[in-house]
Write an enzyme that holds these catalytic residues in place. Structure first.
Site, short mmCIF file in Angstrom:
data_model
loop_
_atom_site.label_atom_id
_atom_site.label_comp_id
_atom_site.label_asym_id
_atom_site.label_seq_id
_atom_site.Cartn_x
_atom_site.Cartn_y
_atom_site.Cartn_z
N PHE A 28 -3.86 26.65 33.46
CA PHE A 28 -4.32 25.94 32.28
C PHE A 28 -4.20 24.44 32.50
O PHE A 28 -3.19 23.96 32.99
CB PHE A 28 -3.45 26.29 31.05
CG PHE A 28 -3.53 27.73 30.65
CD1 PHE A 28 -4.55 28.17 29.82
CD2 PHE A 28 -2.58 28.64 31.09
CE1 PHE A 28 -4.61 29.49 29.43
CE2 PHE A 28 -2.64 29.97 30.71
CZ PHE A 28 -3.66 30.40 29.87
N ASP A 29 -5.22 23.70 32.08
CA ASP A 29 -5.13 22.25 32.03
C ASP A 29 -4.32 21.93 30.77
O ASP A 29 -4.54 22.53 29.72
CB ASP A 29 -6.52 21.64 31.94
CG ASP A 29 -6.47 20.13 31.81
OD1 ASP A 29 -5.71 19.50 32.56
OD2 ASP A 29 -7.19 19.60 30.95
N LYS A 30 -3.37 20.99 30.86
CA LYS A 30 -2.52 20.69 29.71
C LYS A 30 -3.28 20.06 28.56
O LYS A 30 -3.32 20.59 27.47
CB LYS A 30 -1.35 19.78 30.11
CG LYS A 30 -0.42 19.46 28.94
CD LYS A 30 0.58 18.37 29.25
CE LYS A 30 -0.01 17.01 29.26
NZ LYS A 30 -0.45 16.45 27.99
#
Length: 170
Positions: A28-30
């Site tokens: 996941f991209d933050k």
């Protein structure tokens, strides 16, 4: 696939669903995925006169932290902000320019667990700390992937390690 579409998840075809059944890791991209993607100021020790000049400069920037500074300054009744006479974005460092005849630099620093940025006028005038709140369902989603599907989740971000750790722990 119809239920996924109703929930905003587009699935190309059945092969994708079969592949998902064998998934062991998710990345996941933050920013904007696990968090709201809208940082807010959580602490500021910058004097109002310096904050007003910093916000005037930041008003020229499209960076999310710049928008947070402008919103914060406006909320402190420091508006209307003066116009910046010049503006330059310095990649990875901050912004600089001239406001009311004064050279202003708003640059990047580090603070435990949160991003920070502060204006300088030859010497630092103070620090502004930010926080990008996790989305309400982010922790539950990661927990369910692990518990129900044995999927290990990873987070990627360009943020400093303390900021990344704080969000990952949540």
């Amino acid at each position: 696939m119809g239920k996924g579409a109703q929930l905003g998840v587009l699935i190309k075809d059945g092969t994708v669903l079969e592949t998902m059944g064998n998934l062991s890791a998710a990345v996941f991209d933050k920013t904007g995925t696990l968090t709201r993607g809208e940082p807010v100021v959580v602490a500021c020790d910058v004097p109002d006169d310096a904050l007003r000049l910093a916000a005037a400069l930041e008003a020229k920037s499209e960076h999310p932290l710049a928008r947070a500074v402008v919103t914060y300054a406006t909320g402190r009744d420091l508006a209307p902000l003066p116009a910046a006479e010049s503006f330059e974005a310095v990649v990875g460092e901050g912004v600089r320019g001239v406001v009311e005849g004064r050279e202003v630099f708003v640059g990047v620093g580090k603070a435990e667990g949160e991003g920070s940025r502060g204006p300088g006028f030859g010497a630092p005038a103070g620090r502004i700390q930010f926080r990008d709140e996790p989305k309400p369902d982010a922790a539950a989603t990661v927990r369910e992937l692990s518990r129900d599907f044995a999927v290990t989740s990873y987070m990627v971000t360009g943020d400093a390690a303390p900021t990344a750790r704080a969000i990952a722990e949540e």
